[in-house]
Structure formats: C-alpha cells, structure tokens
Design a protein around this motif. Sequence first.
Motif, mmCIF file in Angstrom:
data_model
loop_
_atom_site.group_PDB
_atom_site.id
_atom_site.type_symbol
_atom_site.label_atom_id
_atom_site.label_comp_id
_atom_site.label_asym_id
_atom_site.label_seq_id
_atom_site.Cartn_x
_atom_site.Cartn_y
_atom_site.Cartn_z
ATOM 1 N N SER A 273 0.827 -1.208 0.000
ATOM 2 C CA SER A 273 0.000 0.000 0.000
ATOM 3 C C SER A 273 0.863 1.260 0.000
ATOM 4 C CB SER A 273 -0.920 0.005 1.219
ATOM 5 O OG SER A 273 -0.158 -0.086 2.415
ATOM 6 N N GLU A 274 1.970 1.218 0.730
ATOM 7 C CA GLU A 274 2.878 2.362 0.776
ATOM 8 C C GLU A 274 3.620 2.519 -0.553
ATOM 9 O OE1 GLU A 274 6.628 4.065 3.456
ATOM 10 O OE2 GLU A 274 5.807 2.058 3.828
ATOM 11 N N PHE A 275 3.955 1.401 -1.167
ATOM 12 C CA PHE A 275 4.685 1.449 -2.436
ATOM 13 C C PHE A 275 3.875 2.196 -3.494
ATOM 14 C CE2 PHE A 275 5.784 -0.357 -6.590
ATOM 15 C CZ PHE A 275 7.154 -0.132 -6.611
ATOM 16 N N LYS A 276 2.566 1.929 -3.537
ATOM 17 C CA LYS A 276 1.718 2.595 -4.529
ATOM 18 C C LYS A 276 1.732 4.107 -4.355
ATOM 19 C CE LYS A 276 -3.030 2.751 -6.285
ATOM 20 N NZ LYS A 276 -4.416 2.242 -6.122
ATOM 21 N N SER A 277 1.637 4.565 -3.115
ATOM 22 C CA SER A 277 1.638 6.016 -2.875
ATOM 23 C C SER A 277 3.000 6.625 -3.195
ATOM 24 C CB SER A 277 1.259 6.308 -1.420
ATOM 25 O OG SER A 277 2.205 5.765 -0.520
ATOM 26 N N LEU A 278 4.079 5.883 -2.963
ATOM 27 C CA LEU A 278 5.417 6.377 -3.286
ATOM 28 C C LEU A 278 5.608 6.495 -4.794
ATOM 29 C CD1 LEU A 278 7.582 4.386 -0.692
ATOM 30 C CD2 LEU A 278 7.086 6.842 -0.668
ATOM 31 N N VAL A 279 5.082 5.525 -5.535
ATOM 32 C CA VAL A 279 5.172 5.583 -7.000
ATOM 33 C C VAL A 279 4.401 6.794 -7.526
ATOM 34 C CG1 VAL A 279 4.503 4.444 -9.148
ATOM 35 C CG2 VAL A 279 5.570 3.118 -7.326
#
Length: 304
Positions: A273-279
């Motif tokens: 979930s955090e990876f998506k927001s970072l991308v």
Amino acid sequence: MTSKSEKSYIQSSLLSDAPLRADGRSLWDYRSIFLETGIIAQANGSARVNVGGTEIVAACKLEVEDVESIDGIDGGRIFCAVSCSLSAYPHLSSAAIDDIQYDLSQLLNSTLGHSSLRPSNLSILPHKRSWLLNLDCIVISDVGNIYDVLFMAARAALWDTHVPITRAIEYRAPQRTSGDAMDESGLDTRQAAQAADFELKDYWTEGDILDGRDRWPVCITLNLISSKHFLDADPREDAAVPLRLLLIFSCPNSQKPLLQGTRLIGSGEIAPSEFKSLVEAGQKYAMALTKTLHAKLQSDSLQQ
C-alpha cells in the motif's frame, strides 16, 4: 564517517513537524541544477550536469556495427558505461570504486538499452548495418544523489546527439555482352552480384536529431525515513538514510508517464500500500524534473 548521534540528529530533524535541513531546503527541493550541452566537439552529443557539487560528464559516440555480429541488432542499439574518477571517491579502494562503476553501468544500460526506448533512426542498411550508440559517463565528483544526476547527464547527452545522415550506394559489376565467353568453370557469370554499402551525406558530427528526445527517462530517488521521504540527499543525509527507492520514469510529451524501472537500496522493506503512494509521488516529481530539464535543454539548444 557519520557517527550514530549525528545520524540520529539528522533523522529527527527530517522527521520533525517543521522538517529542518542543513541548507534550508524543503524535503522535496533539489539543490541548484547546472546543465551544459555540446561540451565535447569530437562527440556526437555531450553534456555536463552538476547538482549541488555532484558532477557528471556524459558523451555519445556513434560507430557502425555489423548487424550479423555477436552483439549486433537490426535497427541499432545503445550501450552505456560509467567510470568514476579517483577524486570522486578518495577514501575508497580501487575494488570498491570498480563495484560502484559496475552498479551504475548496469542500471543505466538495462534502462536506456531497453528496446522500448530504442531510437528509430539508428538503422543504416536494414539487416546489414546499424549505428551502435556508445554512451560514456564519467563521475567527476559525488556529493550525494548520484543516481538522479547520472540520469540527468545521460538524458542531456542523448538530447544533444545528432545521427549522421547516410545514403545507400550500390556497386555493380560491368554487364557482359552476348558474345563474351563463359568463365573457366563453365558457369555463366554475366549476371553480376550486387554489394550494398553507404556513405555520409554530411559531416560526421552533423545530421538528424536522435529520435525520442522526449522519451529519455529521469530517475527519482526517494530517501525513506519512517513514514516520510525526501529528495536530493546531501552526503550527511545520505549516510543517515536506511532505505532508498529509485523510480525511473519516462515522461513523453502529452502522454502518461511510464515507469521504466525500480530499485530498492538498503535494509528494510516497503508495504504494498505504501509502495503505490510512493510511486504516485515519484511520478509527480519526475514530471516536474522533466519539465525543468526540458526548459534548460531547449534554452541551451537555442544558444548554440
């Protein structure tokens, strides 16, 4: 070496409600970007980029390659190599510097050498000869954020590159008359074989702009501390960061940005979930950086 107490101080300063950096920048600001193209007369394209003291020189050189050779590709290809000056890493051993060179070369080569980014005007004679574009980068100094600066320098050099205009030429053996004799083998050699080659229509350093100017990617390094991230770390911040996420985006004009590659550096992991927001955040930064570089490159082109 940065002490544990100094690392802790830097981290707490970055994580505070009003984040504090030594040079007064916000978490998402880059240091001053200096960019210059056309610095090497003998190259088909070249550039120098300096961001906060991290300086890289990049140069493109075209050479003719036989498509039937071991590494030859019909339509041409790009090969990237990165070397580091000893002054960039004065405290490291030669073996450690070799490791850095290999890592940077592999990342750049795997990204820019991908078929999705291959320019359409590297072909000379279909199925016979094409241009091999050698992109050589030299790290003059490393004062943090080496990955982002490397891709900026590569993008600027490729932007500056011109591909010589060629034209195909054909050699024909003289046609024999009907009264000519057969050769000694008894075979009729009146139908001569044809050999195709090419010649340059202009000077070696002139020609057409390398195709795909707006597609060359940029790298965004997200320095991760707890739930926050920041851009363009200086050496002290770099030493205090436990985890980095590299996001490599291509941002073509009037098209949706494309994620060309990712890499996670350091100890730790990122939740999906955090990876998506970072991308998503990285995409926004990549578009802004691409716009800034495009403006600088356009201005530099007009002054040449």
